[in-house]
Design a protein around this motif. Structure first.
Motif, short mmCIF file in Angstrom:
data_model
loop_
_atom_site.label_atom_id
_atom_site.label_comp_id
_atom_site.label_asym_id
_atom_site.label_seq_id
_atom_site.Cartn_x
_atom_site.Cartn_y
_atom_site.Cartn_z
N SER A 29 -1.01 -4.27 14.06
CA SER A 29 -1.00 -5.03 15.31
C SER A 29 -2.41 -5.53 15.66
N GLN A 30 -3.44 -4.78 15.27
CA GLN A 30 -4.82 -5.20 15.49
C GLN A 30 -5.24 -6.30 14.52
N LEU A 31 -4.69 -6.26 13.32
CA LEU A 31 -5.04 -7.25 12.30
C LEU A 31 -4.43 -8.62 12.58
N GLY A 32 -3.22 -8.64 13.09
CA GLY A 32 -2.51 -9.91 13.22
C GLY A 32 -1.75 -10.20 11.94
N ASP A 33 -1.42 -11.47 11.70
CA ASP A 33 -0.59 -11.85 10.57
C ASP A 33 -1.29 -11.58 9.24
N VAL A 34 -0.71 -10.67 8.45
CA VAL A 34 -1.28 -10.30 7.15
C VAL A 34 -0.91 -11.38 6.13
N VAL A 35 -1.93 -11.87 5.40
CA VAL A 35 -1.71 -12.95 4.44
C VAL A 35 -2.00 -12.55 2.99
N PHE A 36 -2.66 -11.41 2.79
CA PHE A 36 -3.01 -10.99 1.43
C PHE A 36 -3.27 -9.49 1.41
N VAL A 37 -2.82 -8.84 0.34
CA VAL A 37 -3.09 -7.41 0.13
C VAL A 37 -3.59 -7.23 -1.29
N GLU A 38 -4.72 -6.54 -1.43
CA GLU A 38 -5.25 -6.17 -2.75
C GLU A 38 -5.06 -4.68 -2.92
N LEU A 39 -4.37 -4.30 -3.98
CA LEU A 39 -4.04 -2.89 -4.21
C LEU A 39 -4.91 -2.30 -5.32
N PRO A 40 -5.08 -0.97 -5.32
CA PRO A 40 -5.87 -0.34 -6.39
C PRO A 40 -5.10 -0.37 -7.71
N LYS A 41 -5.81 -0.20 -8.80
CA LYS A 41 -5.18 -0.14 -10.12
C LYS A 41 -4.58 1.25 -10.36
N ILE A 42 -3.43 1.27 -11.02
CA ILE A 42 -2.82 2.55 -11.40
C ILE A 42 -3.77 3.26 -12.36
N GLY A 43 -3.95 4.56 -12.13
CA GLY A 43 -4.86 5.36 -12.94
C GLY A 43 -6.24 5.52 -12.30
N ARG A 44 -6.52 4.73 -11.26
CA ARG A 44 -7.83 4.82 -10.61
C ARG A 44 -7.97 6.16 -9.89
N GLN A 45 -9.11 6.78 -10.06
CA GLN A 45 -9.43 8.02 -9.36
C GLN A 45 -10.09 7.66 -8.03
N LEU A 46 -9.54 8.13 -6.94
CA LEU A 46 -10.09 7.84 -5.61
C LEU A 46 -10.60 9.12 -4.98
N LYS A 47 -11.72 9.00 -4.31
CA LYS A 47 -12.25 10.12 -3.54
C LYS A 47 -11.85 9.92 -2.08
N LYS A 48 -11.73 11.02 -1.37
CA LYS A 48 -11.41 10.95 0.05
C LYS A 48 -12.39 10.02 0.77
N ALA A 49 -11.86 9.13 1.60
CA ALA A 49 -12.63 8.17 2.42
C ALA A 49 -13.18 6.99 1.61
N GLU A 50 -12.82 6.88 0.33
CA GLU A 50 -13.26 5.75 -0.49
C GLU A 50 -12.35 4.55 -0.22
N ALA A 51 -12.93 3.35 -0.18
CA ALA A 51 -12.13 2.13 -0.02
C ALA A 51 -11.21 2.01 -1.23
N ALA A 52 -9.91 1.87 -0.97
CA ALA A 52 -8.92 1.86 -2.04
C ALA A 52 -8.19 0.53 -2.16
N ALA A 53 -8.01 -0.15 -1.04
CA ALA A 53 -7.27 -1.41 -1.01
C ALA A 53 -7.88 -2.30 0.06
N VAL A 54 -7.46 -3.55 0.06
CA VAL A 54 -7.93 -4.50 1.07
C VAL A 54 -6.71 -5.19 1.66
N VAL A 55 -6.73 -5.35 2.97
CA VAL A 55 -5.68 -6.11 3.64
C VAL A 55 -6.37 -7.24 4.41
#
Length: 121
Positions: A29-55
């Motif tokens: 609701s804060q973002l407004g109309d979502v037009v694109f989502v970038e997702l992480p790659k399968i197999g990627r190791q993520l650490k807590k609080a690391e940027a994983a995707a973009v909206v």
């Protein structure tokens, strides 16, 4: 199934050793109309609080952070073709990715629904 929340407006649902992550209805609701989502790659190791995707919305681009440490085991490809789903079903069908949980103790630092409601009030 319990839903937990981060201060950065991600939700996480845990089933066994797999966690499903998305953004909250408040976040969309804060973002407004979502037009694109970038997702992480399968197999990627993520650490807590690391940027994983973009909206990205008509207003801004925001990072989606990993609420816990783990390996990406699945992504929601439908968001690539229908990013507006984030606006219509943020807490359900518009999940972003699934992680194999590395350390369940990290879940202890997350908020329950009541705490998250107070956080966004």
């Amino acid at each position: 199934m319990t839903t937990l929340f981060t201060p950065d407006h991600e939700w996480i649902r845990v089933e066994g050793d797999i966690a499903t992550i998305g953004v909250t209805d408040y976040a969309q609701s804060q973002l407004g109309d979502v037009v694109f989502v970038e997702l992480p790659k399968i197999g990627r190791q993520l650490k807590k609080a690391e940027a994983a995707a973009v909206v990205e919305s008509v207003k801004a681009a925001s990072d989606v952070y990993a609420p816990i440490t783990g390996e990406v085991v699945e992504v929601n490809d439908t968001l690539q073709t229908d990013p507006a789903q984030v606006n219509t079903d943020a807490g359900g069908a518009a999940w972003f990715f699934k992680l194999k949980i590395a350390d369940k103790a990290e879940l202890d630092g997350l908020m329950d629904e009541a705490a998250y409601a107070a956080h966004t009030a």
